[in-house]
Design a protein around this motif. Sequence first.
Motif, mmCIF file in Angstrom:
data_model
loop_
_atom_site.group_PDB
_atom_site.id
_atom_site.type_symbol
_atom_site.label_atom_id
_atom_site.label_comp_id
_atom_site.label_asym_id
_atom_site.label_seq_id
_atom_site.Cartn_x
_atom_site.Cartn_y
_atom_site.Cartn_z
ATOM 1 N N GLU A 155 1.014 -1.153 0.078
ATOM 2 C CA GLU A 155 -0.038 -0.098 0.004
ATOM 3 C C GLU A 155 0.909 1.226 -0.118
ATOM 4 O OE1 GLU A 155 -3.220 -0.097 2.754
ATOM 5 O OE2 GLU A 155 -3.180 -2.234 2.917
ATOM 6 N N LYS A 156 0.129 2.438 0.014
ATOM 7 C CA LYS A 156 0.942 3.755 0.103
ATOM 8 C C LYS A 156 1.550 3.627 1.417
ATOM 9 C CE LYS A 156 -2.344 6.113 -2.844
ATOM 10 N NZ LYS A 156 -3.595 6.797 -2.650
ATOM 11 N N PRO A 157 2.881 3.998 1.717
ATOM 12 C CA PRO A 157 3.566 4.009 2.909
ATOM 13 C C PRO A 157 2.967 5.289 3.647
ATOM 14 C CG PRO A 157 4.859 4.916 1.262
ATOM 15 C CD PRO A 157 3.951 4.337 0.541
ATOM 16 N N GLN A 158 3.241 5.114 5.050
ATOM 17 C CA GLN A 158 2.751 6.155 5.851
ATOM 18 C C GLN A 158 3.792 6.485 6.794
ATOM 19 O OE1 GLN A 158 -0.629 4.060 7.657
ATOM 20 N NE2 GLN A 158 -2.148 5.135 6.234
ATOM 21 N N VAL A 159 3.928 7.845 7.025
ATOM 22 C CA VAL A 159 4.797 8.157 8.191
ATOM 23 C C VAL A 159 3.707 8.793 9.408
ATOM 24 C CG1 VAL A 159 6.574 10.028 8.928
ATOM 25 C CG2 VAL A 159 6.428 8.840 6.330
ATOM 26 N N PHE A 190 4.736 -4.106 8.262
ATOM 27 C CA PHE A 190 6.151 -3.625 8.718
ATOM 28 C C PHE A 190 6.188 -2.191 9.144
ATOM 29 C CE2 PHE A 190 10.511 -2.783 7.895
ATOM 30 C CZ PHE A 190 11.208 -3.930 7.756
ATOM 31 N N LEU A 191 6.775 -2.347 10.369
ATOM 32 C CA LEU A 191 7.076 -0.979 11.017
ATOM 33 C C LEU A 191 8.589 -0.656 11.059
ATOM 34 C CD1 LEU A 191 4.505 -1.422 13.938
ATOM 35 C CD2 LEU A 191 4.055 -0.334 11.964
ATOM 36 N N LEU A 192 8.851 0.647 10.753
ATOM 37 C CA LEU A 192 10.486 0.935 10.725
ATOM 38 C C LEU A 192 10.527 2.081 11.813
ATOM 39 C CD1 LEU A 192 13.340 1.257 10.150
ATOM 40 C CD2 LEU A 192 12.652 2.249 8.135
ATOM 41 N N PHE A 193 11.069 2.100 12.879
ATOM 42 C CA PHE A 193 11.153 3.146 13.957
ATOM 43 C C PHE A 193 12.133 4.106 13.501
ATOM 44 C CE2 PHE A 193 9.686 -0.742 15.884
ATOM 45 C CZ PHE A 193 8.517 -0.578 16.308
ATOM 46 N N LEU A 194 11.842 5.405 13.542
ATOM 47 C CA LEU A 194 12.460 6.318 12.857
ATOM 48 C C LEU A 194 13.380 7.128 13.739
ATOM 49 C CD1 LEU A 194 10.012 7.624 10.129
ATOM 50 C CD2 LEU A 194 11.870 5.817 9.800
ATOM 51 N N ASN A 195 12.944 7.189 15.206
ATOM 52 C CA ASN A 195 13.631 7.717 16.056
ATOM 53 C C ASN A 195 13.659 7.047 17.567
ATOM 54 O OD1 ASN A 195 10.971 8.437 16.864
ATOM 55 N ND2 ASN A 195 11.583 10.240 18.015
ATOM 56 N N GLU A 196 14.178 7.454 18.523
ATOM 57 C CA GLU A 196 14.253 6.720 19.862
ATOM 58 C C GLU A 196 14.204 7.679 21.012
ATOM 59 O OE1 GLU A 196 17.605 4.520 19.113
ATOM 60 O OE2 GLU A 196 18.903 5.915 20.308
ATOM 61 N N ASP A 197 14.090 9.152 20.742
ATOM 62 C CA ASP A 197 14.301 9.993 21.872
ATOM 63 C C ASP A 197 12.917 10.240 22.331
ATOM 64 O OD1 ASP A 197 13.687 10.948 19.269
ATOM 65 O OD2 ASP A 197 14.686 12.810 19.793
ATOM 66 N N TYR A 198 12.373 9.374 23.027
ATOM 67 C CA TYR A 198 10.985 9.468 23.845
ATOM 68 C C TYR A 198 10.872 8.382 24.553
ATOM 69 C CZ TYR A 198 9.975 5.956 20.265
ATOM 70 O OH TYR A 198 9.875 4.841 19.587
ATOM 71 N N ALA A 199 9.914 8.678 25.700
ATOM 72 C CA ALA A 199 9.681 7.569 26.733
ATOM 73 C C ALA A 199 8.394 6.970 26.421
ATOM 74 C CB ALA A 199 9.651 8.157 28.073
ATOM 75 N N GLY A 200 8.093 5.660 26.928
ATOM 76 C CA GLY A 200 6.934 4.969 26.573
ATOM 77 C C GLY A 200 6.832 4.861 24.896
ATOM 78 N N GLY A 201 5.724 4.778 24.599
ATOM 79 C CA GLY A 201 5.428 4.699 23.152
ATOM 80 C C GLY A 201 5.865 3.399 22.354
ATOM 81 N N GLU A 202 5.530 2.470 23.147
ATOM 82 C CA GLU A 202 5.767 0.830 22.698
ATOM 83 C C GLU A 202 4.498 0.471 21.751
ATOM 84 O OE1 GLU A 202 4.715 1.487 25.793
ATOM 85 O OE2 GLU A 202 6.851 1.294 27.183
ATOM 86 N N PHE A 250 7.750 4.508 10.384
ATOM 87 C CA PHE A 250 7.297 4.527 8.904
ATOM 88 C C PHE A 250 6.687 3.114 8.923
ATOM 89 C CE2 PHE A 250 8.399 2.811 4.660
ATOM 90 C CZ PHE A 250 8.151 3.901 3.853
ATOM 91 N N SER A 251 5.329 3.254 8.396
ATOM 92 C CA SER A 251 4.404 2.032 8.446
ATOM 93 C C SER A 251 4.283 1.539 7.097
ATOM 94 C CB SER A 251 3.196 2.216 9.165
ATOM 95 O OG SER A 251 2.226 1.211 9.051
ATOM 96 N N GLN A 252 4.214 0.262 6.856
ATOM 97 C CA GLN A 252 4.198 -0.183 5.556
ATOM 98 C C GLN A 252 3.095 -1.313 5.618
ATOM 99 O OE1 GLN A 252 5.339 0.955 1.757
ATOM 100 N NE2 GLN A 252 3.201 -0.250 1.921
ATOM 101 N N TRP A 253 1.920 -1.134 4.980
ATOM 102 C CA TRP A 253 1.249 -2.228 4.903
ATOM 103 C C TRP A 253 1.003 -2.864 3.490
ATOM 104 C CZ3 TRP A 253 -3.408 1.626 6.819
ATOM 105 C CH2 TRP A 253 -3.393 1.595 8.170
#
Length: 272
Positions: A155-159, A190-202, A250-253
């Motif tokens: 599908e169209k990818p999503q940010v 398919f999820l690609l994590f674009l950053n890590e400077d946050y707490a929680g958000g699992e 970045f989320s790719q369905w």
Amino acid sequence: MTASDLASEAVLEAVGAGRPQNWARAFTLLRAAADGGDERAGAQLAVLGSDAATGERRDPDIAALLSFPAPVRMSEQPRLRSIAGFASAAECDWLRGRGTLGPARVFDPATGEVGTDPLRNNACAELELDDLDVVTQVVRARIAAATRLPLPVFEKPQVLRYRPGEQFKAHVDYLGPASPAADGQRIATFLLFLNEDYAGGETEFPSIGVRHRGRTGDALFFANVDPAGRPDPLTLHAGNPPRDGEKWVFSQWIRDRSFTPLERLPAASPAG
Ligand SMILES: O=C(O)CCC(=O)C(=O)O
Ligand SMILES: [Fe+2]
């Protein structure tokens, strides 16, 4: 052709829109665009590891760009995998700026309409052909290699951007019986994590007791259907709210058949 037209042509070659997909031509056009003064084209070559800085004019190494570390099996029922270091920090920074963020939207089976949903109050940019670029397409091609599923069923990818307190409450990604059968089934995410400077958000899978926090460039992907192709309720998952800082994904369905594939859109031939 202007430098900007050359850069647009490079994307069409990378996507294979209205023509066979061709990385060599995409990189040659990107180089020509950069030489012609298109800064975004030069930036993309840098993200892809082409050594413009030393003046070597090496083309990006597509074989290396399509390779990735071995996936780790996190669950078999459902099939859930993670890959640390799937994308580079430079690729993640690049993807973070793509598209135009708006309220995330969901399909409402009751009305057949796509609309906003209180289950999901994070922001989302759905990338259209115009939003694509060579870097994004390289990452999508790497996702195709990792999932062993072909780009035409992507599908169209999503940010996705979650500000503190924003979330994607527990949901499944597979489509219910109310969705048009002709659109096929959403068999993988398919999820690609674009950053890590946050707490929680699992990313949390309550039915199988998995709660995952990816670092920048890490990937998490799963089959939404069981091996027989039936929707798997055990894939229930949520994007938990970050407590502070923004979370970017970045989320790719991925479907089981071609669905509004970007590749099929008519190639917009630049004039000249
Ligand atoms: O952001 C997350 O961790 C989950 C995203 C998600 O569930 C999706 O894109 O389908
Ligand atoms: Fe999801």
